[in-house]
Design a protein around this motif. Sequence first.
Motif, mmCIF file in Angstrom:
data_model
loop_
_atom_site.group_PDB
_atom_site.id
_atom_site.type_symbol
_atom_site.label_atom_id
_atom_site.label_comp_id
_atom_site.label_asym_id
_atom_site.label_seq_id
_atom_site.Cartn_x
_atom_site.Cartn_y
_atom_site.Cartn_z
ATOM 1 N N CYS A 163 -49.116 -1.886 -54.444
ATOM 2 C CA CYS A 163 -48.634 -2.128 -53.075
ATOM 3 C C CYS A 163 -49.568 -1.566 -52.014
ATOM 4 N N CYS A 222 -47.674 4.285 -56.814
ATOM 5 C CA CYS A 222 -46.784 5.170 -56.062
ATOM 6 C C CYS A 222 -45.456 5.340 -56.796
ATOM 7 N N CYS A 263 -43.788 0.092 -59.197
ATOM 8 C CA CYS A 263 -45.062 -0.540 -58.820
ATOM 9 C C CYS A 263 -45.949 -0.722 -60.061
ATOM 10 N N CYS A 312 -52.032 3.120 -54.152
ATOM 11 C CA CYS A 312 -51.287 2.410 -55.188
ATOM 12 C C CYS A 312 -51.973 1.073 -55.481
#
Length: 365
Positions: free
Chosen positions: A56, A77, A81, A53
């Motif tokens: 994150c 993800c 996000c 991701c």
Amino acid sequence: MSPPASDLLSVKTIPGAGRGIIANCEISKDTTVLNSEPPVAHVLFREYRKEVCAHCFLYDRGRTLRVKDHDTGKVFCSASCRQGWVDYTGEQGRSAWRDLYHLIHMKNKGGKGSSGISLTDHRPGIEEIDRRWEKAQRGADEYVRTRSDTSNALGDTGRKQAKGALASSIDPDILGYLLSGILHHDQQPDRWREAVMTLAMHDEPYSTTHDLEAHCNSFVQLCSIMPVSLLRSCTIEVCRALAAASSHNAFGIRSGGEDGEEYMGYGVYPSASYFNHSCHPNVAKQRVGNVWRFWVTEDVRQGDELCISYLGGDEKDLNVRQRRGHLQEVWGFVLHHPVFDLDASKAIADWQWSGPPVREAAMST
Ligand SMILES: [Zn+2]
């Protein structure tokens, strides 16, 4: 927040050992002493681009993450996000990532890989580094002049010159690392100066002339594609500082936090860079999303230095020779002391930074 300061800790000069973090008071075991900010520059290596991701750093082994930003090639993800990344990056930043994505895509279609690293290559000294960057500046000046004179879009001339930049090989990881730092600089130039320029810098951070060349080419290539409004931050000063800071200050981004299996990239977290290394650390760290949490692993007295291990937890059982090799590989330094297990402050005085920056370790694994 850099250097870090709180009720619990402050940065002090350690005699003979540069700066370190000292406990202001007694701190009991398991107390969190620092939460870092997101990195001021980072890269997720290209081979992980579909599995990690972009916001994150969550890793889903072998699986392409389901949320994609098609313009930039970034994956996430979750939708939140993706939104978080869009908000953080801004419209201008997103436009720059899109341009870079197109550059890499075009280059890959051309079928030319980056040139190999010569075995006879050497580590460039400061004079060679200065000379090469001066050459890069002249190349970049051409782009900046042409592009600033016209509109945001590439005109005919700009397009021709972008083609020229494409003629040299590209390094997506270096391009991505520099672009992330440039965007951060552009958002908060004063804070960036305060956070990054005060870090321990490596004067000769390029492990080979190939590495130096790749950084210089990346800078010129970014000048050729960057939205015009961002050119004020796409400077040699910023790009050189990003390389110089990464050698001593980068933290590996691994899949499982500190000691996970996959080495997916690295980032510079200025406030976290003030912890010195100890073979008997009293502070542990764990990555939580795109930030790091640090906590004390034992009761600490007022005035004690707070130290982390620069080794991941999985290296605890390595012998001295293996540990030394690992530190050199990952952190780019050799501990020149007959006894490795030393009090941190003494050990640090003897460190000689001499190896490659962190990313070299990634390339070899
Ligand atoms: Zn995420």
